[in-house]
Scaffold this motif. Structure first.
Motif, PDB file in Angstrom:
ATOM      1  N   MET A  90       0.829  -1.215   0.000  1.00  0.00           N
ATOM      2  CA  MET A  90       0.000   0.000   0.000  1.00  0.00           C
ATOM      3  C   MET A  90       0.864   1.267   0.000  1.00  0.00           C
ATOM      4  N   GLU A  91       2.014   1.205  -0.648  1.00  0.00           N
ATOM      5  CA  GLU A  91       2.992   2.283  -0.552  1.00  0.00           C
ATOM      6  C   GLU A  91       2.497   3.618  -1.102  1.00  0.00           C
ATOM      7  N   ARG A  92       1.580   3.595  -2.050  1.00  0.00           N
ATOM      8  CA  ARG A  92       1.130   4.863  -2.653  1.00  0.00           C
ATOM      9  C   ARG A  92      -0.320   5.199  -2.291  1.00  0.00           C
ATOM     10  N   VAL A  93      -0.798   4.648  -1.205  1.00  0.00           N
ATOM     11  CA  VAL A  93      -2.183   4.896  -0.808  1.00  0.00           C
ATOM     12  C   VAL A  93      -2.389   6.379  -0.501  1.00  0.00           C
ATOM     13  N   GLU A  94      -3.549   6.914  -0.914  1.00  0.00           N
ATOM     14  CA  GLU A  94      -3.822   8.338  -0.724  1.00  0.00           C
ATOM     15  C   GLU A  94      -5.248   8.548  -0.239  1.00  0.00           C
ATOM     16  N   LEU A  95      -5.399   9.343   0.805  1.00  0.00           N
ATOM     17  CA  LEU A  95      -6.719   9.726   1.297  1.00  0.00           C
ATOM     18  C   LEU A  95      -7.527  10.412   0.203  1.00  0.00           C
ATOM     19  N   ALA A  96      -6.869  11.230  -0.605  1.00  0.00           N
ATOM     20  CA  ALA A  96      -7.576  11.930  -1.687  1.00  0.00           C
ATOM     21  C   ALA A  96      -8.232  10.937  -2.640  1.00  0.00           C
ATOM     22  N   GLU A  97      -7.583   9.812  -2.882  1.00  0.00           N
ATOM     23  CA  GLU A  97      -8.172   8.799  -3.761  1.00  0.00           C
ATOM     24  C   GLU A  97      -9.337   8.090  -3.090  1.00  0.00           C
ATOM     25  N   TRP A  98      -9.246   7.837  -1.774  1.00  0.00           N
ATOM     26  CA  TRP A  98     -10.392   7.255  -1.067  1.00  0.00           C
ATOM     27  C   TRP A  98     -11.614   8.159  -1.224  1.00  0.00           C
ATOM     28  N   LYS A  99     -11.400   9.450  -1.063  1.00  0.00           N
ATOM     29  CA  LYS A  99     -12.507  10.402  -1.221  1.00  0.00           C
ATOM     30  C   LYS A  99     -13.028  10.382  -2.649  1.00  0.00           C
ATOM     31  N   ALA A 100     -12.121  10.254  -3.624  1.00  0.00           N
ATOM     32  CA  ALA A 100     -12.541  10.195  -5.022  1.00  0.00           C
ATOM     33  C   ALA A 100     -13.349   8.923  -5.287  1.00  0.00           C
ATOM     34  N   ASN A 101     -12.918   7.803  -4.714  1.00  0.00           N
ATOM     35  CA  ASN A 101     -13.651   6.539  -4.880  1.00  0.00           C
ATOM     36  C   ASN A 101     -15.081   6.663  -4.374  1.00  0.00           C
ATOM     37  N   VAL A 102     -15.224   7.198  -3.161  1.00  0.00           N
ATOM     38  CA  VAL A 102     -16.552   7.323  -2.560  1.00  0.00           C
ATOM     39  C   VAL A 102     -17.365   8.395  -3.287  1.00  0.00           C
ATOM     40  N   GLY A 103     -16.708   9.481  -3.670  1.00  0.00           N
ATOM     41  CA  GLY A 103     -17.400  10.538  -4.401  1.00  0.00           C
ATOM     42  C   GLY A 103     -17.959  10.052  -5.727  1.00  0.00           C
ATOM     43  N   TYR A 104     -17.214   9.194  -6.404  1.00  0.00           N
ATOM     44  CA  TYR A 104     -17.705   8.629  -7.666  1.00  0.00           C
ATOM     45  C   TYR A 104     -18.928   7.758  -7.424  1.00  0.00           C
ATOM     46  N   ALA A 105     -18.905   6.973  -6.338  1.00  0.00           N
ATOM     47  CA  ALA A 105     -20.061   6.137  -6.013  1.00  0.00           C
ATOM     48  C   ALA A 105     -21.291   6.992  -5.722  1.00  0.00           C
ATOM     49  N   VAL A 106     -21.093   8.090  -4.985  1.00  0.00           N
ATOM     50  CA  VAL A 106     -22.206   9.002  -4.692  1.00  0.00           C
ATOM     51  C   VAL A 106     -22.758   9.604  -5.985  1.00  0.00           C
ATOM     52  N   LYS A 107     -21.858  10.053  -6.862  1.00  0.00           N
ATOM     53  CA  LYS A 107     -22.307  10.636  -8.133  1.00  0.00           C
ATOM     54  C   LYS A 107     -23.061   9.608  -8.976  1.00  0.00           C
ATOM     55  N   SER A 108     -22.539   8.378  -9.021  1.00  0.00           N
ATOM     56  CA  SER A 108     -23.188   7.328  -9.803  1.00  0.00           C
ATOM     57  C   SER A 108     -24.594   7.059  -9.280  1.00  0.00           C
ATOM     58  N   ALA A 109     -24.730   7.026  -7.955  1.00  0.00           N
ATOM     59  CA  ALA A 109     -26.042   6.809  -7.350  1.00  0.00           C
ATOM     60  C   ALA A 109     -26.968   7.992  -7.626  1.00  0.00           C
ATOM     61  N   ALA A 110     -26.438   9.208  -7.497  1.00  0.00           N
ATOM     62  CA  ALA A 110     -27.255  10.417  -7.680  1.00  0.00           C
ATOM     63  C   ALA A 110     -27.692  10.608  -9.128  1.00  0.00           C
ATOM     64  N   ASP A 111     -26.955  10.031 -10.070  1.00  0.00           N
ATOM     65  CA  ASP A 111     -27.350  10.125 -11.479  1.00  0.00           C
ATOM     66  C   ASP A 111     -28.651   9.374 -11.749  1.00  0.00           C
ATOM     67  N   ARG A 112     -29.004   8.443 -10.860  1.00  0.00           N
ATOM     68  CA  ARG A 112     -30.201   7.620 -11.088  1.00  0.00           C
ATOM     69  C   ARG A 112     -31.258   7.761  -9.993  1.00  0.00           C
ATOM     70  N   CYS A 113     -30.861   8.269  -8.834  1.00  0.00           N
ATOM     71  CA  CYS A 113     -31.790   8.307  -7.699  1.00  0.00           C
ATOM     72  C   CYS A 113     -31.826   9.706  -7.097  1.00  0.00           C
ATOM     73  N   SER A 114     -32.948  10.032  -6.469  1.00  0.00           N
ATOM     74  CA  SER A 114     -33.084  11.348  -5.849  1.00  0.00           C
ATOM     75  C   SER A 114     -32.706  11.339  -4.369  1.00  0.00           C
ATOM     76  N   ARG A 115     -32.796  10.181  -3.735  1.00  0.00           N
ATOM     77  CA  ARG A 115     -32.469  10.089  -2.311  1.00  0.00           C
ATOM     78  C   ARG A 115     -31.234   9.220  -2.138  1.00  0.00           C
ATOM     79  N   ILE A 116     -30.163   9.796  -1.590  1.00  0.00           N
ATOM     80  CA  ILE A 116     -28.887   9.096  -1.461  1.00  0.00           C
ATOM     81  C   ILE A 116     -28.493   9.005   0.008  1.00  0.00           C
TER      82      ILE A 116
END
Length: 299
Positions: A90-116
């Motif tokens: 895990m030498e290059r692990v980044e908190l910024a990428e964790w946030k990006a991973n979760v943010g993408y999931a939120v965006k993907s959900a919000a593209d199809r649903c109104s309540r997240i």
């Protein structure tokens, strides 16, 4: 995307690999893959985030309950540097990428649903709180399972605070064992890597600041369901108590599992034990069904 000869795994979220090219069906371990469980015309969705060292497998039983019993579309991202056949410490692990991973999931959900809604285990719970507090698309309930809003200090809570502060310094790297991360458990790494632990400590500092910004006159605005075991020696239950103090009382459910049930940190989210070659690697939560019934009653 997978090639024509590549067999997809249960609920495998293939678009996720297109967004995060450091993952692919070939590099991610079986069972550790990102997951999506969608309904044809969903009104509500939930993002479920796994913890440090583990994988989306740990959130699958909860995800199935939300999908099958409560009618949610479910998105379970894979966090940066997790679930890999060759994790390379895990030498290059980044908190910024964790946030990006979760943010993408939120965006993907919000593209199809109104309540997240959003929720997670341990570090995933910490990330879920961060997103609930900062992402405008998260407008549903926050679900915390053994959330690492504070680290536990075994018998003394101040030791958890000392650990957090140490992890935020360069001295922490002196304790990096460099041992191989792949062990017996097919769904998690064998031990907590210092690089990942340092990113968690930085995240906890951010969420501490966010919690400090709320008070009873300016409360945390979301509904919160928090489940935590009194036997948890990894994430301090005091972190949940601090959030409860600045939340709206009638919109906060604290599901505490008493010591007599002997539920460990990660086991809280497991409906079934993890067994390999006849050896139990992770016990199930004997209160899982009761806990999920409490979720349904709150939902």
């Amino acid at each position: 995307m997978t090639s024509p000869m590549q067999k997809t795994r249960d609920h495998e979220w293939l678009d996720y690999y297109d967004r995060f090219s450091y993952f692919s069906p070939h590099t991610v371990r079986d069972g550790c893959h990102p997951r999506i469980m969608a309904h044809p015309d969903p009104e509500k969705a939930i993002v479920l985030v796994h913890g440090l060292t583990d994988s989306p497998y740990f959130m699958t039983a909860i995800g199935q309950y939300f999908h099958q019993e409560l009618g949610y579309s479910v998105y379970i991202p894979l966090l940066h540097c997790h679930g890999l056949k060759e994790p390379q410490g895990m030498e290059r692990v980044e908190l910024a990428e964790w946030k990006a991973n979760v943010g993408y999931a939120v965006k993907s959900a919000a593209d199809r649903c109104s309540r997240i809604s959003i929720g997670g285990l341990s570090t995933g719970g910490t990330l879920s709180f961060y997103m609930a507090a900062t992402h405008p698309k998260v407008n549903g309930t926050l679900y915390l399972f053994s959330a690492a809003l504070d680290l536990a200090g075994k018998r003394f809570e101040f030791l958890g605070e000392i650990t957090e502060r140490l992890l935020r310094t360069p001295l922490a790297q002196l304790f990096d064992s460099k041992k191989a991360l792949i062990g017996e458990n097919p769904y998690r790494y064998d031990h907590m890597d210092i690089d990942g632990a340092q990113e968690l400590a930085r995240l906890i500092k951010e969420t501490d600041t966010i919690i400090d910004g709320y008070d009873p006159q300016n409360p945390f605005p979301h509904n919160v369901f928090a489940a935590h075991s009194e036997c948890d020696t990894t994430a301090s239950i005091s972190g949940i108590e601090d959030l409860q103090k600045v939340s709206i009382p009638e919109r906060f459910v604290f599901y505490r599992i008493k010591e007599e049930y002997h539920v460990s940190h990660a086991s809280l989210v497991l409906k079934d034990p993890i067994i390999r070659d006849g050896k139990t690697l992770e016990e199930e939560n004997p209160r899982f069904d009761h806990m999920m019934n409490a979720v349904a009653a709150f939902e």
